[in-house]
Design a protein around this motif. Sequence first.
Motif, PDB file in Angstrom:
ATOM      1  N   ASN A 117      -7.297   5.410   0.557  1.00  0.00           N
ATOM      2  CA  ASN A 117      -6.151   6.183   1.018  1.00  0.00           C
ATOM      3  C   ASN A 117      -5.132   6.319  -0.104  1.00  0.00           C
ATOM      4  OD1 ASN A 117      -7.165   6.353   3.653  1.00  0.00           O
ATOM      5  ND2 ASN A 117      -6.337   4.348   4.163  1.00  0.00           N
ATOM      6  N   LYS A 118      -4.638   7.524  -0.284  1.00  0.00           N
ATOM      7  CA  LYS A 118      -3.583   7.719  -1.272  1.00  0.00           C
ATOM      8  C   LYS A 118      -2.530   8.657  -0.718  1.00  0.00           C
ATOM      9  CE  LYS A 118      -5.735  11.543  -3.884  1.00  0.00           C
ATOM     10  NZ  LYS A 118      -6.934  11.743  -3.059  1.00  0.00           N
ATOM     11  N   THR A 119      -1.294   8.402  -1.116  1.00  0.00           N
ATOM     12  CA  THR A 119      -0.177   9.276  -0.798  1.00  0.00           C
ATOM     13  C   THR A 119       0.506   9.631  -2.100  1.00  0.00           C
ATOM     14  OG1 THR A 119       0.152   8.142   1.322  1.00  0.00           O
ATOM     15  CG2 THR A 119       1.944   9.542   0.531  1.00  0.00           C
TER      16      THR A 119
ATOM     17  N   ILE B 103     -10.056  -4.744  -6.290  1.00  0.00           N
ATOM     18  CA  ILE B 103      -9.384  -5.615  -5.322  1.00  0.00           C
ATOM     19  C   ILE B 103      -8.873  -4.778  -4.162  1.00  0.00           C
ATOM     20  CG2 ILE B 103      -7.433  -7.168  -4.968  1.00  0.00           C
ATOM     21  CD1 ILE B 103      -7.809  -8.048  -7.889  1.00  0.00           C
ATOM     22  N   LYS B 104      -9.429  -5.021  -2.983  1.00  0.00           N
ATOM     23  CA  LYS B 104      -9.090  -4.281  -1.761  1.00  0.00           C
ATOM     24  C   LYS B 104      -9.006  -5.260  -0.602  1.00  0.00           C
ATOM     25  CE  LYS B 104     -12.005  -0.550  -3.562  1.00  0.00           C
ATOM     26  NZ  LYS B 104     -13.265   0.184  -3.395  1.00  0.00           N
ATOM     27  N   ALA B 105      -8.269  -4.886   0.423  1.00  0.00           N
ATOM     28  CA  ALA B 105      -8.149  -5.737   1.604  1.00  0.00           C
ATOM     29  C   ALA B 105      -9.493  -5.820   2.323  1.00  0.00           C
ATOM     30  CB  ALA B 105      -7.076  -5.191   2.539  1.00  0.00           C
ATOM     31  N   SER B 106      -9.980  -7.038   2.534  1.00  0.00           N
ATOM     32  CA  SER B 106     -11.294  -7.219   3.167  1.00  0.00           C
ATOM     33  C   SER B 106     -11.304  -6.734   4.605  1.00  0.00           C
ATOM     34  CB  SER B 106     -11.688  -8.693   3.116  1.00  0.00           C
ATOM     35  OG  SER B 106     -11.770  -9.147   1.786  1.00  0.00           O
ATOM     36  N   ASN B 107     -10.236  -7.042   5.330  1.00  0.00           N
ATOM     37  CA  ASN B 107     -10.173  -6.683   6.750  1.00  0.00           C
ATOM     38  C   ASN B 107      -8.923  -5.892   7.109  1.00  0.00           C
ATOM     39  OD1 ASN B 107     -12.606  -8.180   7.583  1.00  0.00           O
ATOM     40  ND2 ASN B 107     -11.406  -9.982   7.003  1.00  0.00           N
ATOM     41  N   GLY B 108      -8.170  -5.485   6.090  1.00  0.00           N
ATOM     42  CA  GLY B 108      -6.940  -4.754   6.343  1.00  0.00           C
ATOM     43  C   GLY B 108      -6.961  -3.382   5.693  1.00  0.00           C
ATOM     44  N   ASN B 109      -5.788  -2.862   5.432  1.00  0.00           N
ATOM     45  CA  ASN B 109      -5.654  -1.522   4.855  1.00  0.00           C
ATOM     46  C   ASN B 109      -5.295  -1.609   3.374  1.00  0.00           C
ATOM     47  OD1 ASN B 109      -6.062  -0.218   7.366  1.00  0.00           O
ATOM     48  ND2 ASN B 109      -3.936  -0.623   7.918  1.00  0.00           N
ATOM     49  N   THR B 110      -5.926  -0.758   2.579  1.00  0.00           N
ATOM     50  CA  THR B 110      -5.578  -0.624   1.166  1.00  0.00           C
ATOM     51  C   THR B 110      -5.159   0.813   0.914  1.00  0.00           C
ATOM     52  OG1 THR B 110      -7.220  -2.294   0.556  1.00  0.00           O
ATOM     53  CG2 THR B 110      -6.383  -0.892  -1.210  1.00  0.00           C
ATOM     54  N   GLU B 111      -4.037   0.983   0.249  1.00  0.00           N
ATOM     55  CA  GLU B 111      -3.513   2.335   0.020  1.00  0.00           C
ATOM     56  C   GLU B 111      -2.892   2.405  -1.373  1.00  0.00           C
ATOM     57  OE1 GLU B 111      -0.615   2.656   3.135  1.00  0.00           O
ATOM     58  OE2 GLU B 111       0.480   0.928   2.386  1.00  0.00           O
ATOM     59  N   TRP B 112      -2.808   3.614  -1.859  1.00  0.00           N
ATOM     60  CA  TRP B 112      -2.205   3.870  -3.153  1.00  0.00           C
ATOM     61  C   TRP B 112      -1.024   4.812  -2.955  1.00  0.00           C
ATOM     62  CZ3 TRP B 112      -4.188   2.231  -8.050  1.00  0.00           C
ATOM     63  CH2 TRP B 112      -5.351   1.449  -7.966  1.00  0.00           C
ATOM     64  N   TYR B 113       0.143   4.405  -3.443  1.00  0.00           N
ATOM     65  CA  TYR B 113       1.332   5.258  -3.474  1.00  0.00           C
ATOM     66  C   TYR B 113       1.513   5.700  -4.925  1.00  0.00           C
ATOM     67  CZ  TYR B 113       2.925   3.977   1.257  1.00  0.00           C
ATOM     68  OH  TYR B 113       3.042   3.799   2.616  1.00  0.00           O
ATOM     69  N   LEU B 114       1.363   6.989  -5.159  1.00  0.00           N
ATOM     70  CA  LEU B 114       1.403   7.546  -6.514  1.00  0.00           C
ATOM     71  C   LEU B 114       2.504   8.594  -6.618  1.00  0.00           C
ATOM     72  CD1 LEU B 114      -2.441   8.280  -6.740  1.00  0.00           C
ATOM     73  CD2 LEU B 114      -1.287   6.203  -7.549  1.00  0.00           C
ATOM     74  N   ASP B 115       3.079   8.726  -7.805  1.00  0.00           N
ATOM     75  CA  ASP B 115       3.946   9.881  -8.012  1.00  0.00           C
ATOM     76  C   ASP B 115       3.120  10.981  -8.676  1.00  0.00           C
ATOM     77  OD1 ASP B 115       3.699   9.060 -10.659  1.00  0.00           O
ATOM     78  OD2 ASP B 115       5.851   9.053 -11.077  1.00  0.00           O
TER      79      ASP B 115
ATOM     80  N   THR C 207      -0.756  -2.443  -0.901  1.00  0.00           N
ATOM     81  CA  THR C 207      -0.252  -1.162  -1.386  1.00  0.00           C
ATOM     82  C   THR C 207      -0.134  -1.216  -2.902  1.00  0.00           C
ATOM     83  OG1 THR C 207       1.047  -0.807   0.636  1.00  0.00           O
ATOM     84  CG2 THR C 207       1.634   0.515  -1.289  1.00  0.00           C
ATOM     85  N   TYR C 208      -0.879  -0.354  -3.579  1.00  0.00           N
ATOM     86  CA  TYR C 208      -0.714  -0.182  -5.023  1.00  0.00           C
ATOM     87  C   TYR C 208       0.369   0.868  -5.248  1.00  0.00           C
ATOM     88  CZ  TYR C 208      -5.015  -2.780  -6.041  1.00  0.00           C
ATOM     89  OH  TYR C 208      -5.980  -3.764  -6.169  1.00  0.00           O
ATOM     90  N   LEU C 209       1.430   0.478  -5.913  1.00  0.00           N
ATOM     91  CA  LEU C 209       2.528   1.383  -6.253  1.00  0.00           C
ATOM     92  C   LEU C 209       2.415   1.698  -7.737  1.00  0.00           C
ATOM     93  CD1 LEU C 209       5.227   2.819  -5.617  1.00  0.00           C
ATOM     94  CD2 LEU C 209       6.366   0.629  -6.040  1.00  0.00           C
ATOM     95  N   VAL C 210       1.969   2.914  -8.053  1.00  0.00           N
ATOM     96  CA  VAL C 210       1.658   3.269  -9.443  1.00  0.00           C
ATOM     97  C   VAL C 210       2.338   4.593  -9.778  1.00  0.00           C
ATOM     98  CG1 VAL C 210      -0.168   3.696 -11.120  1.00  0.00           C
ATOM     99  CG2 VAL C 210      -0.570   2.092  -9.236  1.00  0.00           C
ATOM    100  N   THR C 211       3.139   4.582 -10.818  1.00  0.00           N
ATOM    101  CA  THR C 211       3.861   5.793 -11.207  1.00  0.00           C
ATOM    102  C   THR C 211       3.789   5.969 -12.719  1.00  0.00           C
ATOM    103  OG1 THR C 211       5.974   4.618 -11.466  1.00  0.00           O
ATOM    104  CG2 THR C 211       5.472   5.505  -9.278  1.00  0.00           C
ATOM    105  N   GLY C 212       3.979   7.199 -13.150  1.00  0.00           N
ATOM    106  CA  GLY C 212       4.068   7.491 -14.575  1.00  0.00           C
ATOM    107  C   GLY C 212       2.797   8.068 -15.163  1.00  0.00           C
ATOM    108  N   GLN C 213       2.975   8.943 -16.133  1.00  0.00           N
ATOM    109  CA  GLN C 213       1.869   9.666 -16.762  1.00  0.00           C
ATOM    110  C   GLN C 213       0.905   8.735 -17.500  1.00  0.00           C
ATOM    111  OE1 GLN C 213       3.104  12.595 -19.694  1.00  0.00           O
ATOM    112  NE2 GLN C 213       1.618  14.051 -18.902  1.00  0.00           N
ATOM    113  N   SER C 214       1.418   7.597 -17.967  1.00  0.00           N
ATOM    114  CA  SER C 214       0.564   6.672 -18.725  1.00  0.00           C
ATOM    115  C   SER C 214      -0.547   6.086 -17.868  1.00  0.00           C
ATOM    116  CB  SER C 214       1.405   5.538 -19.307  1.00  0.00           C
ATOM    117  OG  SER C 214       1.978   4.752 -18.271  1.00  0.00           O
ATOM    118  N   LYS C 215      -0.435   6.185 -16.555  1.00  0.00           N
ATOM    119  CA  LYS C 215      -1.464   5.638 -15.652  1.00  0.00           C
ATOM    120  C   LYS C 215      -2.456   6.704 -15.184  1.00  0.00           C
ATOM    121  CE  LYS C 215       1.139   1.913 -15.692  1.00  0.00           C
ATOM    122  NZ  LYS C 215       1.871   1.428 -14.533  1.00  0.00           N
TER     123      LYS C 215
END
Length: 232
Positions: free
Chosen positions: A2-4, A213-225, A183-191
């Motif tokens: 999942n990504k937003t 690395i992801k949640a075994s039984n939960g939710n994993t999501e990426w918040y990107l700019d 929740t992975y919070l990742v921003t910036g062009q370098s990424k």
Amino acid sequence: MNKTIFDTAQQAVEKIAQEFKMYSEQAQPVHISLSGGSTPKLLFKTLAQSPYNTEINWKNLHFWWGDERMVEPTDPESNYGEVQALLFDHIDIPAENIHRVLGEKEVQGELIRFEQEITDCVPNQEFDWVILGMGIDGHTASLFPNQTDFDDERLATIAEHPETKQLRISKTAQLIEKAKRITYLVTGQSKAVIINQIFANDPKAQSYPAARIKASNGNTEWYLDKEASELL
């Protein structure tokens, strides 16, 4: 995965700040693991301002760190010290809700103490929410490519920065994966290149702890700019 995608980093941290408020309204204590880095600084500054500084029930939130450098809390490199200066000094939060790694202590002894504190305080060692960043080498917390034991069953590990050799204490991959939400919070062009590799299932991404690395039984999501997601 999942990504937003948000137009700006500020919009991403505003979303997380709103979710802090929602978590703080739960009936039971909530255990949140924070990340260091540039984008979380923006989050902490936002949380320290109106309306979040007064509307969040800080007494219900317990704060931990994904990793910490073995330095004094007053050192500019201390992840805890950064949050203290940007957030904790500006809100009404009980001291017992702040569970820092004592970076000024001897590393082996502190590793044992920190693991015991997690065992004593976090039900089933399942964090409610783990917020992670990602380095330009694909590391997360202090879990680095080609150094991470993904099968380590301990709660924390001693890590060494591959270039500076600085010692850190980090949550293990297995502990992070027990979380109810990551929740992975990742921003910036370098990424952007690494983000593209991760979401394209590029074989290179298998060496990146952040990709694995992801949640075994939960939710994993990426918040990107937009900058971090520009190659998607």
